[in-house]
Design a protein around this motif. Structure first.
Motif, short mmCIF file in Angstrom:
data_model
loop_
_atom_site.label_atom_id
_atom_site.label_comp_id
_atom_site.label_asym_id
_atom_site.label_seq_id
_atom_site.Cartn_x
_atom_site.Cartn_y
_atom_site.Cartn_z
N PHE A 243 0.82 -1.22 0.00
CA PHE A 243 0.00 0.00 0.00
C PHE A 243 0.85 1.27 0.00
O PHE A 243 0.39 2.33 -0.43
CB PHE A 243 -0.93 0.01 1.22
CG PHE A 243 -1.92 -1.13 1.22
CD1 PHE A 243 -3.03 -1.10 0.39
CD2 PHE A 243 -1.72 -2.23 2.03
CE1 PHE A 243 -3.94 -2.15 0.38
CE2 PHE A 243 -2.62 -3.28 2.03
CZ PHE A 243 -3.74 -3.24 1.20
N GLN A 244 2.09 1.16 0.45
CA GLN A 244 2.94 2.34 0.59
C GLN A 244 4.08 2.40 -0.42
O GLN A 244 4.57 3.47 -0.72
CB GLN A 244 3.53 2.39 2.01
CG GLN A 244 2.49 2.50 3.11
CD GLN A 244 1.72 3.81 3.06
OE1 GLN A 244 2.27 4.84 2.68
NE2 GLN A 244 0.45 3.77 3.44
N ARG A 245 4.46 1.23 -0.96
CA ARG A 245 5.63 1.21 -1.83
C ARG A 245 5.28 0.65 -3.20
O ARG A 245 4.57 -0.35 -3.31
CB ARG A 245 6.74 0.36 -1.22
CG ARG A 245 7.27 0.87 0.11
CD ARG A 245 8.54 0.10 0.48
NE ARG A 245 9.58 0.28 -0.51
CZ ARG A 245 10.72 -0.40 -0.51
NH1 ARG A 245 10.95 -1.32 0.42
NH2 ARG A 245 11.63 -0.18 -1.43
N PRO A 246 5.77 1.28 -4.27
CA PRO A 246 5.56 0.71 -5.61
C PRO A 246 6.34 -0.60 -5.75
O PRO A 246 7.46 -0.73 -5.24
CB PRO A 246 6.11 1.77 -6.56
CG PRO A 246 6.78 2.79 -5.73
CD PRO A 246 6.52 2.53 -4.29
N PHE A 247 5.74 -1.55 -6.42
CA PHE A 247 6.37 -2.86 -6.62
C PHE A 247 7.39 -2.75 -7.75
O PHE A 247 7.16 -2.02 -8.73
CB PHE A 247 5.29 -3.88 -6.98
CG PHE A 247 5.55 -5.26 -6.44
CD1 PHE A 247 5.73 -5.47 -5.08
CD2 PHE A 247 5.59 -6.36 -7.29
CE1 PHE A 247 5.95 -6.74 -4.58
CE2 PHE A 247 5.80 -7.63 -6.80
CZ PHE A 247 5.98 -7.83 -5.44
N PRO A 248 8.53 -3.46 -7.67
CA PRO A 248 9.52 -3.41 -8.75
C PRO A 248 8.90 -3.78 -10.10
O PRO A 248 8.09 -4.70 -10.19
CB PRO A 248 10.57 -4.46 -8.31
CG PRO A 248 10.42 -4.50 -6.82
CD PRO A 248 8.98 -4.29 -6.53
N GLU A 249 9.31 -3.07 -11.13
CA GLU A 249 8.67 -3.21 -12.44
C GLU A 249 8.74 -4.63 -13.00
O GLU A 249 7.79 -5.09 -13.63
CB GLU A 249 9.31 -2.24 -13.44
CG GLU A 249 9.14 -0.76 -13.11
CD GLU A 249 10.29 -0.22 -12.26
OE1 GLU A 249 10.43 1.01 -12.19
OE2 GLU A 249 11.05 -1.05 -11.69
N THR A 250 9.85 -5.32 -12.79
CA THR A 250 10.05 -6.63 -13.42
C THR A 250 9.25 -7.74 -12.76
O THR A 250 9.14 -8.83 -13.32
CB THR A 250 11.54 -7.01 -13.38
OG1 THR A 250 12.01 -6.88 -12.02
CG2 THR A 250 12.36 -6.11 -14.29
N VAL A 251 8.69 -7.48 -11.59
CA VAL A 251 7.87 -8.50 -10.92
C VAL A 251 6.42 -8.03 -10.79
O VAL A 251 5.62 -8.65 -10.09
CB VAL A 251 8.43 -8.85 -9.52
CG1 VAL A 251 9.64 -9.76 -9.64
CG2 VAL A 251 8.74 -7.61 -8.72
N LEU A 252 6.11 -6.95 -11.49
CA LEU A 252 4.78 -6.35 -11.36
C LEU A 252 3.68 -7.31 -11.80
O LEU A 252 2.60 -7.35 -11.20
CB LEU A 252 4.72 -5.07 -12.19
CG LEU A 252 3.61 -4.07 -11.84
CD1 LEU A 252 3.66 -3.68 -10.37
CD2 LEU A 252 3.72 -2.84 -12.73
N MET A 253 3.94 -8.12 -12.83
CA MET A 253 2.93 -9.04 -13.31
C MET A 253 2.59 -10.11 -12.28
O MET A 253 1.51 -10.70 -12.29
CB MET A 253 3.40 -9.70 -14.62
CG MET A 253 2.29 -10.45 -15.36
SD MET A 253 2.86 -11.22 -16.90
CE MET A 253 3.21 -9.78 -17.88
N ASP A 254 3.53 -10.36 -11.38
CA ASP A 254 3.33 -11.38 -10.35
C ASP A 254 3.05 -10.79 -8.97
O ASP A 254 3.13 -11.49 -7.97
CB ASP A 254 4.57 -12.29 -10.25
CG ASP A 254 4.73 -13.16 -11.49
OD1 ASP A 254 3.71 -13.71 -11.93
OD2 ASP A 254 5.86 -13.28 -12.00
#
Length: 434
Positions: A243-254
């Motif tokens: 909720f507070q941190r953006p997820f790394p782009e390369t694992v976003l699909m998962d």
């Protein structure tokens, strides 16, 4: 791309029959249309003489479906189906009043039994017990729909190994195209890997995640290797603040899969901690009572099943669990002839269980740390036998933990296959600066 990714990373991926909600418009319309069709067939077959127009069309659909199940080498079966379900011949027989629709149905059921999976044997037996033609044809189409799903899932399992490399290449290609259009598409990945490298160099990998801030590493601190940094970075995803941190782009699909694993691990942490304090507090022989240990675990799992819901209150649930655990322990001690559970011990045990509501509880932190250690070891071992040594206290939840570990390793290994060139390039710069 999304479907291919799902098939590759989800070993449990299955195509399921479409089922509409009970009160939905779609289900109502479907039932009305189907009823009208089967009623029409019933009227035609009840005419004197019977009209077989609808029935012959159904036989034609069944024929095409059966042929679609065959492999190229099924020449004999193909010839049988083509010969017996010859629509021109069937029409001639119908016109001359010589059509035996029951005999056709018998052949169809026999061929379905030859082609279907063993899991459908029960459905096939039920077909043989139906004597009326219209209900029989209706049931035949229902079973054929199930067989279509079975064949689709068989195809999925067959293509999964071949799909792996193609999917890896395709996803990497699409990400490279995105990176060329948006050069900042690795910013969060870089930050994620930098944090993992810093944590390792500061020796924070020995503590439970998530690692807090602290003094920077000493100048003679050994530089970790890139694989260790990557593995630790993946472990950090299991403690991510979504909720507070953006997820790394390369694992976003998962991301949703990592969130699901995170919730499962949180539940396992509480479950394992409850069992640990219970077996430590009770008589030494009680944990060896296999039936009791399994029963207690099942009871606690049921009471924690809604832990992921916003309406769930862990503190209240642990109060209930404490009461139930004490009752079960007292009952087991009595049945096994051990020293009875004293009131003081019950009070202490209930207090320890209730204290697990706090993330800072020492026992909960120990269990959390051991689970992460197990996952890290499992990841390093490459999911090979023999399994890594199980840290103390994890025995009662090992089965559930291994299920999570398998899913986690599958996700990580596939992600590495796709994005390792980017990770290697980023880490070479990070570790060079260190």
């Amino acid at each position: 791309m999304v479907l291919a990714h799902e098939i590759v990373v989800n070993g449990d991926f299955r195509i399921k029959p479409v089922e509409f909600p009970a009160d939905s418009l779609e289900k109502t319309v479907k039932e009305i249309v189907h009823k009208a069709f089967w009623d029409c067939l019933s009227v035609q077959l009840s005419d004197d003489p019977p009209s077989y127009d609808h029935a012959i069309k159904l036989v034609g659909e069944i024929k095409e479906t059966l042929l679609s199940f065959l492999l190229p080498g099924h020449t004999r079966l193909r010839n049988q189906i083509t010969e017996v379900l010859d629509l021109d011949l069937i029409k001639q027989q119908a016109e001359n009043g010589a059509l035996d629709i029951s005999k056709l149905a018998e052949f169809i059921i026999g061929m379905m039994g030859t082609l279907c999976a063993p899991a459908r044997d029960e459905e096939m037996q039920k077909l043989k017990d139906i004597k009326e033609i219209v209900p029989l044809f209706r049931a035949i189409f229902s079973v054929l729909d199930l067989m279509k799903v079975d064949m689709a899932n068989f195809a999925v399992s067959s293509i999964r190994p071949h799909l792996m490399q193609q999917s890896v290449d395709y996803e990497r290609k699409k990400f490279q195209e995105l990176l060329e259009k948006q050069p900042n598409s690795l910013d969060f990945v870089t930050q994620w890997l930098e944090e993992a490298a810093d944590d390792l160099m500061n020796q924070k990998y020995k503590n439970a995640l998530p690692a807090g801030g602290g003094a920077s590493g000493s100048s003679d601190c050994p530089v970790p290797n890139p694989v260790a940094v990557q593995n630790y970075a993946y472990l950090k995803l299991l403690k991510w603040d979504h909720f507070q941190r953006p997820f790394p782009e390369t694992v976003l699909m998962d991301q949703s899969r990592f969130q699901e694993l995170q919730l499962q691990l949180e539940q396992l942490t509480i479950l394992g901690a409850i069992l640990l304090v219970t077996f430590s507090m009770a008589a030494s022989g009680i944990s060896s009572q296999a039936n009791f240990a399994e029963k207690l675990k099942m009871i606690v799992k049921i009471l924690l099943i809604d832990m992921h819901l916003p309406s769930f209150h862990l503190k209240d649930a642990l109060t209930t669990i404490g009461e139930k655990v004490c009752l079960e322990v007292s009952s087991c001690l009595s049945q096994c002839g051990f020293t009875p559970f004293t009131t003081d011990k019950e009070t202490v045990l209930k207090g320890q269980i209730q204290a697990l509501a706090s993330p800072d509880d020492p026992i909960r932190r120990i269990m959390d740390s051991r689970i992460l250690t197990f996952l890290e070891t499992y990841l390093v071992s490459g999911h090979q036998k023999p399994l890594p040594t199980v840290p103390g206290g994890l025995g009662p939840v090992l089965t559930e933990l291994e299920e999570v570990a398998v899913k986690f390793v599958r996700l990580v290994n596939y992600n590495k296959l796709v994005f390792s060139p980017y990770y290697d390039a980023i880490l070479s710069k990070i570790l060079a600066r260190s």
